[in-house]
Design a protein around this motif. Structure first.
Motif, PDB file in Angstrom:
ATOM      1  N   ARG A 274      -0.075  10.923   3.033  1.00 59.60           N
ATOM      2  CA  ARG A 274       0.976  10.433   3.931  1.00 59.60           C
ATOM      3  C   ARG A 274       0.425  10.081   5.304  1.00 59.60           C
ATOM      4  N   THR A 275      -0.557  10.864   5.766  1.00 59.50           N
ATOM      5  CA  THR A 275      -1.185  10.580   7.059  1.00 59.50           C
ATOM      6  C   THR A 275      -1.875   9.225   7.033  1.00 59.50           C
ATOM      7  N   LEU A 276      -2.614   8.956   5.957  1.00 58.04           N
ATOM      8  CA  LEU A 276      -3.322   7.677   5.844  1.00 58.04           C
ATOM      9  C   LEU A 276      -2.346   6.501   5.787  1.00 58.04           C
ATOM     10  N   ILE A 277      -1.297   6.634   4.977  1.00 62.31           N
ATOM     11  CA  ILE A 277      -0.335   5.535   4.850  1.00 62.31           C
ATOM     12  C   ILE A 277       0.380   5.300   6.174  1.00 62.31           C
ATOM     13  N   GLU A 278       0.703   6.378   6.876  1.00 66.26           N
ATOM     14  CA  GLU A 278       1.335   6.241   8.188  1.00 66.26           C
ATOM     15  C   GLU A 278       0.390   5.551   9.164  1.00 66.26           C
ATOM     16  N   LEU A 279      -0.893   5.909   9.097  1.00 66.39           N
ATOM     17  CA  LEU A 279      -1.891   5.268   9.952  1.00 66.39           C
ATOM     18  C   LEU A 279      -1.955   3.771   9.676  1.00 66.39           C
ATOM     19  N   PHE A 280      -1.994   3.369   8.410  1.00 71.55           N
ATOM     20  CA  PHE A 280      -2.066   1.948   8.052  1.00 71.55           C
ATOM     21  C   PHE A 280      -0.847   1.191   8.589  1.00 71.55           C
ATOM     22  N   ARG A 281       0.322   1.811   8.471  1.00 76.21           N
ATOM     23  CA  ARG A 281       1.538   1.116   8.909  1.00 76.21           C
ATOM     24  C   ARG A 281       1.640   1.032  10.426  1.00 76.21           C
ATOM     25  N   GLN A 282       0.950   1.951  11.116  1.00 79.39           N
ATOM     26  CA  GLN A 282       0.896   1.854  12.575  1.00 79.39           C
ATOM     27  C   GLN A 282      -0.027   0.718  13.012  1.00 79.39           C
TER      28      GLN A 282
ATOM     29  N   VAL B  88       0.872  -1.175   0.000  1.00 78.76           N
ATOM     30  CA  VAL B  88       0.000   0.000   0.000  1.00 78.76           C
ATOM     31  C   VAL B  88       0.908   1.225   0.000  1.00 78.76           C
ATOM     32  N   PHE B  89       0.836   2.029  -1.058  1.00 84.81           N
ATOM     33  CA  PHE B  89       1.761   3.148  -1.136  1.00 84.81           C
ATOM     34  C   PHE B  89       1.172   4.281  -1.987  1.00 84.81           C
ATOM     35  N   GLN B  90       1.851   5.404  -1.974  1.00 83.60           N
ATOM     36  CA  GLN B  90       1.447   6.583  -2.743  1.00 83.60           C
ATOM     37  C   GLN B  90       2.001   6.497  -4.160  1.00 83.60           C
ATOM     38  N   THR B  91       1.203   6.944  -5.132  1.00 79.33           N
ATOM     39  CA  THR B  91       1.678   6.947  -6.513  1.00 79.33           C
ATOM     40  C   THR B  91       0.998   8.070  -7.284  1.00 79.33           C
TER      41      THR B  91
END
Length: 607
Positions: free
Chosen positions: A144-152, A120-123
């Motif tokens: 970036r906030t959403l991706i950081e949330l998912f990785r947490q 899951v990443f930004q593109t």
């Protein structure tokens, strides 16, 4: 080739008469066989004939009609199909007289990759490889906030390996640093079950689709299951993830959560362009926001532009919600979708929110057009800040506040001042917190803002155009409350900046603003915040140091506050008191007290 005007008119008349009264798309060609205009119609014959039978008021439309040498058409099943086909053909051929959608390839998406153990990443690249794309997002900060949330919450892999079962069984990979620091469960070496990973990905897709409630319910059941099994560590871990999701949900929810699935469109236009904002709302939360700019070619009306925007969103996201909110009535029918013009209630509030977004977008465009390269740098930065932060005037005078305390001890505050986007240290101010007991940042902020601006108001000094509060909604609310009490809320704009994600908060607005990390406006605000923090911390350390020294002198039996004050007035510093001779001490505070102070710092010496 048609050689005369009369021959051309006869040929076009025959072509129009042959058109069916069906939904479809028509194409106008010039004498060189180039497509110059593409349009859609509920009734092809009626729509195309209107170009030649009506007197055209618009000069550009008259020019278009005079250049038509050939007409072709495509019949489709419905008006909605015609709308989508028109959108695709305009993008492909970009005819001269069609409204032009400004290219927006730079907007980011979040992609869930179509692969084993999906990443899951930004593109910014939309590749049709079976992957699932969410977006586009106008805020990189939100992505970036959403991706950081998912990785947490979930242990997602970040490597690009082909994690097929054959490669994993063959032992082609080794665990990486992400595994050793606990951010990945190493599916590359068979350490993580693919079905569990798939459940995590399904939950992420639900969140990106706005269905946070169902994910929260599932995680709550998992937490209770762990608790029943006495697996308290796992239950605590799931609980922490639930709190993270609830925090994100609370920030996202802006209207009644009962509004489950709605798309919102608003428009503002001028002589040259139309600007359309799109919001997708699920469970009261905005999960997508996008603003488009359309360059006018034939003085297109707002309804025409809005229909084009709806088509663009439908084509890009592959579907529309069952209910679409629009500001004006449109002459178009959509399958499975109801167009509604709300007048009151929460849906009207959503439409108002969308209109605010499109107005800010247009102001930003006007700001960019008004900036000149030869303009002084300071003036240019101030204009950029005014546009970015939606201010009524240039922020020539900015003040920033920061509170400093350690567990409530020695509470102080700092106010730093910038003039013309530069520090003006002459006007920096320290504040000792006088009325607040304990670590209460909100009350401390109220006190210092009141003291600062009550004094400026009474003395008739110049007020800042902008006040920056180092903190989130709570500190911002405290500052706004005081400015209202002082009658200054209409004269001073106030924003808050949250440290972690550099979110900019406005009074009464639940949705933060995310500025580009490279923007000059954000750099100025960060400089303000850092200066206030540095200035406040320095003062706090000085005060703690003085209090420590004073408290140490108070430890000497028979030495009180008045004696300590006399000592500092004469010796100026703690080190001078500590190294003073007995003669010097006794000459200032007397023989008895002088002996006591000298003995305290020279233990072991017999007097």
């Amino acid at each position: 080739m048609i050689n005369s005007r009369s021959d051309r008119e006869k040929q076009l008349k025959l072509l129009v008469q042959a058109l069916p009264s069906s939904p479809g798309v028509y194409q106008y060609f010039n004498e060189d066989g180039v497509i110059i205009y593409i349009g859609k119609a509920k009734d092809l014959k009626k729509r195309v004939s209107s170009y030649f039978t009506k007197q055209q008021d618009n000069g550009k439309t008259r020019i278009l009609v005079n250049k038509i040498a050939d007409i072709k058409h495509l019949v489709v099943e419905s008006e909605e199909d015609a709308l989508l086909l028109e959108n695709n053909l305009i993008k492909k051929y970009q005819p001269r007289y069609n409204i032009l959608l400004k290219d927006d390839k730079s907007f980011p998406y979040i992609v869930v990759k179509n692969e084993p153990f999906p990443r899951v990443f930004q593109t910014r690249n939309f590749v049709r490889d079976g992957s699932t794309y969410y977006g586009p997002y106008t805020s990189v900060g939100m992505v970036r906030t959403l991706i950081e949330l998912f990785r947490q919450i979930y242990p997602l892999r970040t490597c690009k390996h082909n994690l097929s079962q054959e490669n994993i069984r063959a032992g082609k990979f080794r665990e990486c640093l992400e595994y050793h620091i606990g951010k990945c469960k190493a599916p590359c070496i068979g350490q993580y079950d693919e079905q569990i990973y798939a459940k995590n990905i399904a939950a992420i897709k639900e969140i990106l689709s706005g269905n946070i409630s169902s994910v929260l319910k599932y995680m709550h059941r998992v937490m209770l299951h762990y608790a029943d099994e006495l697996a308290f560590e796992q239950a605590e871990e799931v609980k922490n993830k639930i709190e993270l999701l609830k925090g994100y949900q609370s920030k996202s929810t802006v209207v009644n959560p009962k509004i489950t699935n709605v798309d919102v469109f608003s428009i503002i236009d001028d002589e040259k362009a139309g600007f359309v904002n799109f919001l997708r709302v699920v469970d009261g939360a905005i999960i997508q926001s996008h603003t488009m700019e359309f360059r006018k070619k034939l003085d297109e009306s707002a309804p025409d532009i809005l229909v084009m925007a709806i088509s663009e969103i439908q084509n890009r996201l592959h579907f529309l919600a069952r209910e679409v909110l629009v500001p004006i009535k449109l002459d178009i029918e959509l399958e499975r979708t109801k167009l509604l013009v709300p007048k009151i209630g929460d849906k009207k509030k959503l439409l108002d929110l969308s209109e605010r977004n499109v107005k800010y977008y247009r102001l930003d465009k006007l700001k960019q057009q008004s900036l000149h390269k030869k303009e002084p740098r300071e003036e240019r930065i101030l204009k950029v800040m005014q546009a970015d932060l939606r201010l009524k005037v240039l922020p020539r005078h900015i003040e920033c506040f920061d509170n400093s305390n350690i567990q409530g001890t020695n509470p102080v505050a700092a106010c730093v001042v910038f003039r013309n986007a530069k520090p003006y240290k002459k006007d920096y101010r320290h504040f000792n917190i006088k009325t607040v007991i304990g670590p209460n940042d909100f009350a401390s902020m109220e006190e210092v803002v009141y003291r600062r601006y009550k004094r400026l108001k009474e003395e008739g000094q110049g007020l800042p155009q902008l006040v920056v509060i180092d903190g989130g909604k709570g500190q911002l609310g405290a500052a706004v409350k005081i400015l209202r009490e002082l009658g200054l809320s209409d004269q001073i704009s106030v924003i808050g900046i949250a440290k972690r994600l550099e979110e900019i908060f406005y009074p009464g607005d639940p949705i933060p603003l995310y500025l580009d990390k490279n923007s000059e406006t954000l750099k100025i605000i960060q400089h303000l915040r850092n200066e206030a923090h540095r200035f406040g911390i320095t003062f706090h350390r000085q005060k703690r140091s003085i209090n420590f020294i004073t408290s140490e002198l108070n430890e000497i039996p028979g030495i009180g506050d008045k004696t300590i004050e006399v000592l500092f007035n004469n010796f100026k510093s703690f080190n001078n008191i500590k190294s003073a001779t007995l003669e010097n001490l006794t000459s200032i505070i007397g023989k008895d007290k002088g002996n006591k102070v000298y003995s305290y710092f020279n233990r072991g010496k017999i007097l």
